[in-house]
Design a protein around this motif. Structure first.
Motif, PDB file in Angstrom:
ATOM      1  N   SER A  79       0.744  -1.118  -0.113  1.00 30.98           N
ATOM      2  CA  SER A  79      -0.039  -0.067   0.016  1.00 30.98           C
ATOM      3  C   SER A  79       1.002   1.329  -0.074  1.00 30.98           C
ATOM      4  O   SER A  79       0.642   2.035  -0.666  1.00 30.98           O
ATOM      5  CB  SER A  79      -0.772   0.048   1.178  1.00 30.98           C
ATOM      6  OG  SER A  79      -1.823  -1.176   1.202  1.00 30.98           O
ATOM      7  N   ASN A  82       2.611   1.649  -3.501  1.00 31.86           N
ATOM      8  CA  ASN A  82       1.827   1.993  -4.576  1.00 31.86           C
ATOM      9  C   ASN A  82       1.270   3.599  -4.550  1.00 31.86           C
ATOM     10  O   ASN A  82       0.910   3.950  -5.492  1.00 31.86           O
ATOM     11  CB  ASN A  82       0.273   1.227  -4.388  1.00 31.86           C
ATOM     12  CG  ASN A  82       0.486  -0.391  -5.022  1.00 31.86           C
ATOM     13  OD1 ASN A  82       1.413  -0.754  -5.559  1.00 31.86           O
ATOM     14  ND2 ASN A  82      -0.389  -1.220  -4.670  1.00 31.86           N
ATOM     15  N   LYS A  83       1.593   4.084  -3.298  1.00 28.72           N
ATOM     16  CA  LYS A  83       1.496   5.655  -3.392  1.00 28.72           C
ATOM     17  C   LYS A  83       2.317   6.357  -4.184  1.00 28.72           C
ATOM     18  O   LYS A  83       1.848   7.459  -4.697  1.00 28.72           O
ATOM     19  CB  LYS A  83       1.291   6.176  -1.923  1.00 28.72           C
ATOM     20  CG  LYS A  83       0.224   5.773  -0.807  1.00 28.72           C
ATOM     21  CD  LYS A  83       0.319   5.874   0.405  1.00 28.72           C
ATOM     22  CE  LYS A  83      -0.758   5.426   1.210  1.00 28.72           C
ATOM     23  NZ  LYS A  83      -0.403   5.740   2.721  1.00 28.72           N
ATOM     24  N   SER A  85       4.655   4.619  -6.465  1.00 26.36           N
ATOM     25  CA  SER A  85       5.346   4.190  -7.703  1.00 26.36           C
ATOM     26  C   SER A  85       4.275   3.896  -8.893  1.00 26.36           C
ATOM     27  O   SER A  85       3.059   4.012  -8.731  1.00 26.36           O
ATOM     28  CB  SER A  85       5.261   2.357  -7.440  1.00 26.36           C
ATOM     29  OG  SER A  85       5.694   1.749  -8.373  1.00 26.36           O
ATOM     30  N   GLU A  87       4.254   1.660 -10.982  1.00 25.60           N
ATOM     31  CA  GLU A  87       3.745   0.192 -11.370  1.00 25.60           C
ATOM     32  C   GLU A  87       3.063  -0.347 -10.025  1.00 25.60           C
ATOM     33  O   GLU A  87       3.738  -0.569  -9.095  1.00 25.60           O
ATOM     34  CB  GLU A  87       4.834  -0.873 -11.944  1.00 25.60           C
ATOM     35  CG  GLU A  87       5.332  -0.371 -13.153  1.00 25.60           C
ATOM     36  CD  GLU A  87       6.506  -1.229 -13.708  1.00 25.60           C
ATOM     37  OE1 GLU A  87       6.362  -1.657 -14.964  1.00 25.60           O
ATOM     38  OE2 GLU A  87       7.303  -1.706 -12.751  1.00 25.60           O
ATOM     39  N   GLU A  88       1.710  -0.646 -10.299  1.00 26.29           N
ATOM     40  CA  GLU A  88       0.871  -1.117  -9.022  1.00 26.29           C
ATOM     41  C   GLU A  88       1.304  -2.592  -8.922  1.00 26.29           C
ATOM     42  O   GLU A  88       1.450  -3.441  -9.389  1.00 26.29           O
ATOM     43  CB  GLU A  88      -0.477  -1.157  -9.395  1.00 26.29           C
ATOM     44  CG  GLU A  88      -1.446  -1.475  -8.339  1.00 26.29           C
ATOM     45  CD  GLU A  88      -2.988  -1.543  -8.551  1.00 26.29           C
ATOM     46  OE1 GLU A  88      -3.763  -1.840  -7.760  1.00 26.29           O
ATOM     47  OE2 GLU A  88      -3.166  -1.418  -9.778  1.00 26.29           O
ATOM     48  N   LYS A 100       1.307  -5.940 -10.693  1.00 23.18           N
ATOM     49  CA  LYS A 100      -0.052  -6.349 -11.253  1.00 23.18           C
ATOM     50  C   LYS A 100       0.041  -6.652 -12.671  1.00 23.18           C
ATOM     51  O   LYS A 100      -0.405  -7.681 -13.189  1.00 23.18           O
ATOM     52  CB  LYS A 100      -1.138  -5.095 -10.781  1.00 23.18           C
ATOM     53  CG  LYS A 100      -2.382  -5.574 -11.113  1.00 23.18           C
ATOM     54  CD  LYS A 100      -3.396  -4.462 -10.794  1.00 23.18           C
ATOM     55  CE  LYS A 100      -4.727  -5.072 -11.058  1.00 23.18           C
ATOM     56  NZ  LYS A 100      -5.104  -5.753 -11.960  1.00 23.18           N
TER      57      LYS A 100
END
Length: 146
Positions: A79, A82-83, A85, A87-88, A100
């Motif tokens: 989490s 992902n804030k 980056s 690429e998720e 992902k």
């Protein structure tokens, strides 16, 4: 309105349903199958206090609790990453992080033992899962003669 092919009961489909019905017995609680006595005895034991208090089981429960804590840490790290980056990342079935877009292309990555980005939580998770729990399982099985 005429019946479509998918709505017509065929002799084969009726026969298949009747075979399934005859194989399954109705009891007051729903469907039940002829379960071997040994399985019922093992299930009863595994739901008993004796099973829950067994020293080997207590040790394994503790290791699995640690495993779940590490999975939660990996989720938090994903989490946070992902804030910022592009690429998720997502968590695979095996607990490790996955990029992902690559996981969508190749779902087999869900079972790969290599994390996408290595953090201390993922390293600890991999060691605990593969080596500590694996070795402990082998030791316990050896004690039981299996």
């Amino acid at each position: 309105m005429p019946l479509q092919v998918s709505q017509i009961k065929t002799v084969n489909s009726i026969s298949a349903v009747n075979r399934i019905k005859s194989a399954v017995k109705k009891d007051g609680l729903g469907l039940s199958f002829d379960i071997p006595k040994e399985f019922i005895e093992k299930r009863t034991y595994m739901q008993s206090d004796e099973f829950l208090k067994d020293k080997d089981n207590v040790k394994m429960f503790g290791l699995f609790d640690k495993l779940m804590i590490l999975r939660d840490k990996i989720t938090e790290e994903i989490s946070e990453r992902n804030k910022t980056s592009k690429e998720e990342l997502v968590q695979g079935f095996n607990g490790f992080s996955r990029i992902k877009k690559y996981l969508d292309i190749n779902p087999k990555m869900n079972h790969s033992e290599t994390p996408s980005f290595s953090t201390s939580a993922e390293s600890q998770y991999g060691i605990l899962r593969k080596y500590v729990i694996g070795n402990e399982s082998r030791i316990i099985k050896a004690k039981l003669g299996k």
